[in-house]
Design an enzyme around this catalytic site. Structure first.
Site, mmCIF file in Angstrom:
data_model
loop_
_atom_site.group_PDB
_atom_site.id
_atom_site.type_symbol
_atom_site.label_atom_id
_atom_site.label_comp_id
_atom_site.label_asym_id
_atom_site.label_seq_id
_atom_site.Cartn_x
_atom_site.Cartn_y
_atom_site.Cartn_z
ATOM 1 N N ASP A 85 -44.929 95.314 -63.394
ATOM 2 C CA ASP A 85 -45.699 94.581 -62.374
ATOM 3 C C ASP A 85 -46.853 93.901 -63.097
ATOM 4 O OD1 ASP A 85 -46.727 93.762 -59.807
ATOM 5 O OD2 ASP A 85 -48.179 95.392 -59.914
ATOM 6 N N SER A 86 -47.545 93.030 -62.382
ATOM 7 C CA SER A 86 -48.715 92.384 -62.974
ATOM 8 C C SER A 86 -49.889 93.360 -63.077
ATOM 9 C CB SER A 86 -49.128 91.194 -62.112
ATOM 10 O OG SER A 86 -49.473 91.634 -60.817
ATOM 11 N N CYS A 114 -42.721 93.731 -58.592
ATOM 12 C CA CYS A 114 -43.679 92.665 -58.319
ATOM 13 C C CYS A 114 -42.930 91.564 -57.591
ATOM 14 C CB CYS A 114 -44.222 92.153 -59.652
ATOM 15 S SG CYS A 114 -45.272 90.694 -59.509
ATOM 16 N N GLU A 161 -57.103 95.151 -56.789
ATOM 17 C CA GLU A 161 -57.053 95.606 -58.190
ATOM 18 C C GLU A 161 -58.409 96.192 -58.603
ATOM 19 O OE1 GLU A 161 -54.439 95.733 -61.693
ATOM 20 O OE2 GLU A 161 -53.957 95.003 -59.714
ATOM 21 N N CYS A 186 -46.128 91.632 -51.205
ATOM 22 C CA CYS A 186 -46.805 91.760 -52.501
ATOM 23 C C CYS A 186 -46.990 93.249 -52.703
ATOM 24 C CB CYS A 186 -48.157 91.048 -52.470
ATOM 25 S SG CYS A 186 -49.180 91.374 -53.922
ATOM 26 N N HIS A 220 -49.075 94.888 -54.181
ATOM 27 C CA HIS A 220 -50.452 95.379 -54.095
ATOM 28 C C HIS A 220 -50.837 95.751 -52.658
ATOM 29 C CE1 HIS A 220 -50.867 93.936 -58.161
ATOM 30 N NE2 HIS A 220 -52.120 94.327 -58.213
HETATM 31 N N1 DGL Z 1 -48.141 92.672 -57.198
HETATM 32 C C1 DGL Z 1 -47.650 91.378 -57.383
HETATM 33 C C2 DGL Z 1 -46.684 90.939 -56.291
HETATM 34 O O1 DGL Z 1 -46.038 91.771 -55.734
HETATM 35 C C3 DGL Z 1 -48.531 90.265 -57.743
HETATM 36 C C4 DGL Z 1 -49.956 90.276 -57.525
HETATM 37 C C5 DGL Z 1 -50.518 89.265 -58.484
HETATM 38 O O2 DGL Z 1 -50.481 89.561 -59.671
HETATM 39 O O3 DGL Z 1 -50.927 88.191 -58.032
HETATM 40 O O4 DGL Z 1 -46.545 89.780 -56.033
#
Ligand code: DGL
Length: 294
Positions: free
Chosen positions: A11-12, A74, A154, A190, A192
């Site tokens: 993931d990011s 992600c 984050e 997302c 997150h």
């Molecule tokens: N967690 C990631 C997603 O599901 C990306 C969040 C990001 O890095 O912008 O898209």
């Protein structure tokens, strides 16, 4: 033949840990390796070319660590890079988070109106719109980019006033009108966003179901592992009530306990603090990536 190799996740940043946690709950015998690309985060406001290049690098790093399957934990990377990565590593099953999330939301809606919040790159790709329409073309999809929530999440302050105000703004288009709610299901597109699911549910009210892709992705992963005969030693295809007598093979005894490694390309302490919050004290300690000792 049991396969003790780990399953890779990337993931990011910390968001994909929600998928990792669901997968570990579903597949407790499997070893895992997770890479959070916190140093280059967020992905959601980057160009497709950047997301593709970063995803390629992380997938290659996992393949070099001999993983047996890769979960792209992600949505942004799934939307932009899933097809490309499958072509690049045809021998490795890749599981994305978009299709399982779309299926879960389509099953949840009763009015046929689904809202999706995701990053700019995910919205731009049209991946959720297409995946939901694949499930049911009659469903209406209302999508909103909400990249501004990602850095706030984050940062780890899940109860902060700044985050609460930003959530209220993001959710405004989905709320009730005089003629009733605009959607009855909101899909968190997302990884997150499940970290602030309670905040989102409270802001939306009880009439809107909030769905995320973590559990559905873990179910898909379990199927992929089973269909490809990639289960770790000690796994069973039976159930607790029927571990093997009705035609399933009894599980092999696990010779080794599963191992779990967490890597971050960014700040170790911030990442570890969030991982600890998610996994509790017993979670694995985060390591710097690239690691001197892979
Ligand atoms: N967690 C990631 C997603 O599901 C990306 C969040 C990001 O890095 O912008 O898209």
């Amino acid at each position: 033949m049991p396969d003790a190799r780990p399953i890779g996740f990337f993931d990011s940043g910390v968001g994909g840990l929600t998928v990792l946690r669901a997968a570990q709950g579903r597949l407790p015998g499997e070893s895992t390796i997770y890479i959070g690309d916190t140093a280059r985060h967020p992905y959601g406001t980057r160009t497709d070319a950047e997301v593709l290049a970063f995803s390629e690098e992380l997938a290659d790093a996992l393949v070099a660590r001999d993983v047996k399957a890769i979960v792209i934990a992600c949505n942004t990377a799934t939307s932009v890079a899933l097809g490309h990565l499958r072509q690049r590593h045809p021998e490795i099953p890749f599981i994305g988070v978009v299709r399982p999330g779309a299926a879960a939301a389509t099953l949840a809606t009763r009015t046929g109106r689904i809202g999706v919040i995701a990053t700019e790159a995910t919205v731009r790709s049209g991946a959720y719109f297409a995946a939901i329409k694949d499930q049911n073309p009659a469903v209406q999809v209302l999508t909103r980019a909400a990249s501004e929530l990602v850095p706030l999440i984050e940062a780890g302050d899940f109860d902060g006033a700044e985050l609460r105000d930003a959530v209220d703004l993001v959710l405004a288009p989905f709320g009730a009108t005089v003629s009733g709610p605009r959607v009855d299901t909101l899909l968190l597109g997302c990884t997150h966003f499940p970290l602030i699911k309670r905040l989102i549910s409270t802001a939306l009210g009880e009439s809107i179901a909030v769905v995320d892709s973590a559990a559905a992705t873990a179910t898909t992963l379990q199927e992929v592992i089973s269909v490809n005969h990639l289960e770790a030693p000690g796994s069973t295809r039976g159930t607790a009530a029927d571990p093997g007598s009705a035609g399933h093979k009894a599980p092999e005894r696990a010779a080794v306990r599963p191992t779990h490694r967490l890597f971050t390309t960014g700040d170790l302490e911030t990442f570890s603090a969030l991982a600890e919050r998610l996994f509790g004290e017993k979670g694995p300690k985060a390591e710097p990536f690239p690691s001197a000792n892979p």
